[in-house]
Design a protein around this motif. Structure first.
Motif, PDB file in Angstrom:
ATOM      1  N   LEU A   4     -38.331   2.505 -26.868  1.00  0.00           N
ATOM      2  CA  LEU A   4     -36.970   2.830 -26.452  1.00  0.00           C
ATOM      3  C   LEU A   4     -36.980   4.110 -25.631  1.00  0.00           C
ATOM      4  O   LEU A   4     -37.784   5.019 -25.883  1.00  0.00           O
ATOM      5  N   GLN A   5     -36.084   4.165 -24.685  1.00  0.00           N
ATOM      6  CA  GLN A   5     -36.035   5.273 -23.747  1.00  0.00           C
ATOM      7  C   GLN A   5     -35.162   6.401 -24.291  1.00  0.00           C
ATOM      8  O   GLN A   5     -34.140   6.161 -24.929  1.00  0.00           O
ATOM      9  N   GLY A   6     -35.574   7.623 -24.000  1.00  0.00           N
ATOM     10  CA  GLY A   6     -34.817   8.814 -24.363  1.00  0.00           C
ATOM     11  C   GLY A   6     -35.422   9.540 -25.544  1.00  0.00           C
ATOM     12  O   GLY A   6     -35.727   8.937 -26.560  1.00  0.00           O
ATOM     13  N   CYS A   7     -35.622  10.846 -25.385  1.00  0.00           N
ATOM     14  CA  CYS A   7     -36.129  11.657 -26.483  1.00  0.00           C
ATOM     15  C   CYS A   7     -35.518  13.058 -26.403  1.00  0.00           C
ATOM     16  O   CYS A   7     -35.437  13.645 -25.328  1.00  0.00           O
ATOM     17  N   ASN A   8     -35.115  13.554 -27.556  1.00  0.00           N
ATOM     18  CA  ASN A   8     -34.518  14.890 -27.626  1.00  0.00           C
ATOM     19  C   ASN A   8     -35.499  15.932 -28.160  1.00  0.00           C
ATOM     20  O   ASN A   8     -35.164  17.097 -28.237  1.00  0.00           O
ATOM     21  N   PHE A   9     -36.707  15.536 -28.524  1.00  0.00           N
ATOM     22  CA  PHE A   9     -37.669  16.466 -29.120  1.00  0.00           C
ATOM     23  C   PHE A   9     -38.635  17.075 -28.102  1.00  0.00           C
ATOM     24  O   PHE A   9     -38.945  18.252 -28.178  1.00  0.00           O
ATOM     25  N   HIS A  10     -39.165  16.263 -27.176  1.00  0.00           N
ATOM     26  CA  HIS A  10     -40.096  16.733 -26.140  1.00  0.00           C
ATOM     27  C   HIS A  10     -41.273  17.498 -26.750  1.00  0.00           C
ATOM     28  O   HIS A  10     -41.550  18.641 -26.374  1.00  0.00           O
TER      29      HIS A  10
ATOM     30  N   GLY B 190     -40.245   7.597 -26.852  1.00  0.00           N
ATOM     31  CA  GLY B 190     -38.977   8.205 -27.045  1.00  0.00           C
ATOM     32  C   GLY B 190     -38.634   8.389 -28.537  1.00  0.00           C
ATOM     33  O   GLY B 190     -39.465   8.360 -29.412  1.00  0.00           O
ATOM     34  N   GLU B 191     -37.367   8.620 -28.713  1.00  0.00           N
ATOM     35  CA  GLU B 191     -36.817   8.763 -30.064  1.00  0.00           C
ATOM     36  C   GLU B 191     -35.813   7.636 -30.304  1.00  0.00           C
ATOM     37  O   GLU B 191     -34.675   7.703 -29.829  1.00  0.00           O
TER      38      GLU B 191
END
Length: 142
Positions: A18-24, A65-66
């Protein structure tokens, strides 16, 4: 969607990124999934149908991702895949996973990747601070 894996959970699994991550997390092996606007948009019904056709053994791992950034969509997807063995890879802790998602899982990998704690000996994780858990009360009552 041909993403077979033997290292993203127990057994031969189909992996959905899945696309998108807030942790990096520094050292992340999947930085291409960080941008929430990247990837390919797909409807839940279409994804469920593809998985029913392609994941011949009904074992999938949801990664990113997250994935929990799309938790409402995950709940809808899992509702359509009730007979699947589902594993979730997340940077969140076990107590941060919504019960609605947890009840659909067989396995979960929790914790953020920490480059300085990298490991190749602890199965299904990238760093020793992460845990791979078989979720309690998995499945339906017999």
């Amino acid at each position: 969607m041909e993403n077979p894996s033997l290292c993203d959970g127990v057994g031969y699994r189909t992996v959905v990124f899945l696309q998108g991550c807030n942790f990096h997390c520094p050292g992340c092996h999947n930085q291409s999934t960080w941008d929430v606007n990247g990837g390919k948009e797909i409807e839940i019904d279409e994804l469920a149908q593809i998985l029913k056709e392609k994941a011949f053994n009904k074992k999938i791992t949801i990664s990113g991702g997250e994935p929990l950034l799309q938790k409402d969509k995950l709940i809808l997807l899992f509702d359509k895949l009730k007979d699947f063995d589902i594993c979730l890879y997340t940077g969140y802790s076990l107590d941060e996973i919504p019960e609605e998602i947890l009840k659909s899982l067989r396995f979960v990998k929790v914790g953020r990747f920490k480059k300085e704690l990298w490991t190749s000996t602890k199965p299904y994780v990238g760093s020793i601070n992460q845990d791979f858990i078989e979720v309690k009360n998995y499945g339906k009552t017999e």
